[in-house]
Design an enzyme around this catalytic site. Structure first.
Site, PDB file in Angstrom:
ATOM      1  N   SER A 174       8.573  -3.193   4.209  1.00 23.12           N
ATOM      2  CA  SER A 174       8.356  -1.932   3.516  1.00 23.12           C
ATOM      3  C   SER A 174       7.551  -1.004   4.407  1.00 23.12           C
ATOM      4  O   SER A 174       6.906  -1.447   5.369  1.00 23.12           O
ATOM      5  CB  SER A 174       7.576  -2.184   2.210  1.00 23.12           C
ATOM      6  N   TYR A 181       1.416  -6.370  -3.050  1.00 20.20           N
ATOM      7  CA  TYR A 181       2.681  -5.948  -2.449  1.00 20.20           C
ATOM      8  C   TYR A 181       2.472  -5.576  -0.988  1.00 20.20           C
ATOM      9  O   TYR A 181       3.191  -6.046  -0.105  1.00 20.20           O
ATOM     10  CB  TYR A 181       3.251  -4.759  -3.223  1.00 20.20           C
TER      11      TYR A 181
END
Length: 262
Positions: free
Chosen positions: A147, A160
């Site tokens: 990401s 995350y």
């Protein structure tokens, strides 16, 4: 569902690819483009109904297998299934994951551990399980979906963000260890992308709807998938340990308007 490729010149004919989290979002688009490029694809997900429907729409070169990415037995069954159905395994896309949206101090330890178990440990188990099958084929390509939050310190990502930094590091480690086995390992780092999951946060598709990025918009699943399919292919034969940001310039730096205080 059409199977038109958005990656001209990419040929995956004869290759078999297992894609996790492929029942919807970025994963389903990776599966679609891989099939369009000639690959056999195993769609792995916990969403059985959506996964089966996707496989049926993609045709004879697609299969569905239920997979909990935190399960070693589940991973072995998925790799064995791919081998039994299509004769081997040539590529792995670790796409399955969950997101968080809280401050670090507000995130529970239990939830932090759960996110890392799915997003990072799941990637580790997947690579560990797939490597013997890839070695049997003499070569292979692993693409791990990290990401933009794995490239910068992004507030409100806690578990995350930590997991995606971990995926980035694990990718490089695996690339170094597996290079002489002709197994390439690369990571893709999407920015904000418009999917069924992210649409629930209120983001909108289209130009001008995401001023945080130099391009001023969120990404589309097919744009992320095109990068993944490229890395799966022999066109990327000299790429390993690379981190490919597909984020509209988000991680390149702040926009001009931000710098000028507008």
């Amino acid at each position: 569902m059409t199977t038109t490729s958005t990656t001209p010149g990419i040929d995956l004919t004869g290759k078999t690819v297992l894609v996790t989290g492929a029942a919807r979002g970025i994963g389903v688009e990776v599966a679609r483009q891989a099939v369009a490029a000639g690959a056999n694809v195993v769609i792995a997900d916990l969403l059985e109904e959506e996964g089966q429907e996707t496989a049926a729409k993609l045709g004879d070169r697609a299969r569905f297998v239920r997979l909990d990415v935190t399960s070693e037995a589940g991973w072995q069954a998925a790799v064995d299934f791919a081998t039994a159905e299509f004769g081997g395994l040539d590529g792995l896309v670790n796409n399955a994951g969950i997101a968080t949206g809280t401050l670090m101090e507000a995130e529970s330890v239990e939830h932090f551990r759960r996110v890392l178990d799915i997003n990072l440990t799941g990637v580790f188990i997947g690579m560990k399980t797939a490597v013997p099958a890839l070695r049997t084929r003499g070569a292979g390509s692993i693409v791990n979906i990290s990401s933009a939050a794995g490239l910068i310190g992004l507030a409100l990502t806690a578990g995350y963000g930590a997991s995606k930094w971990g995926v980035r590091g694990l990718t490089k480690l695996a690339a170094v260890e597996l290079g002489t086995s002709k197994i390439r390992v690369n990571s893709v780092h999407p920015g904000m992308t418009y999917t069924p999951m992210t649409s629930e946060t209120g983001i909108q598709s289209g130009d001008g709807n995401y001023p945080n990025t130099p391009m001023g918009r969120v990404g589309q699943p097919e744009e992320i998938a095109a990068a993944v399919v490229f890395l799966l292919s022999d066109v990327a034969s000299y790429m390993t340990g690379a981190e490919l940001a597909v984020d509209g310039g988000w991680t390149a730096g702040p926009t001009v308007k931000y710098v000028m205080g507008q």
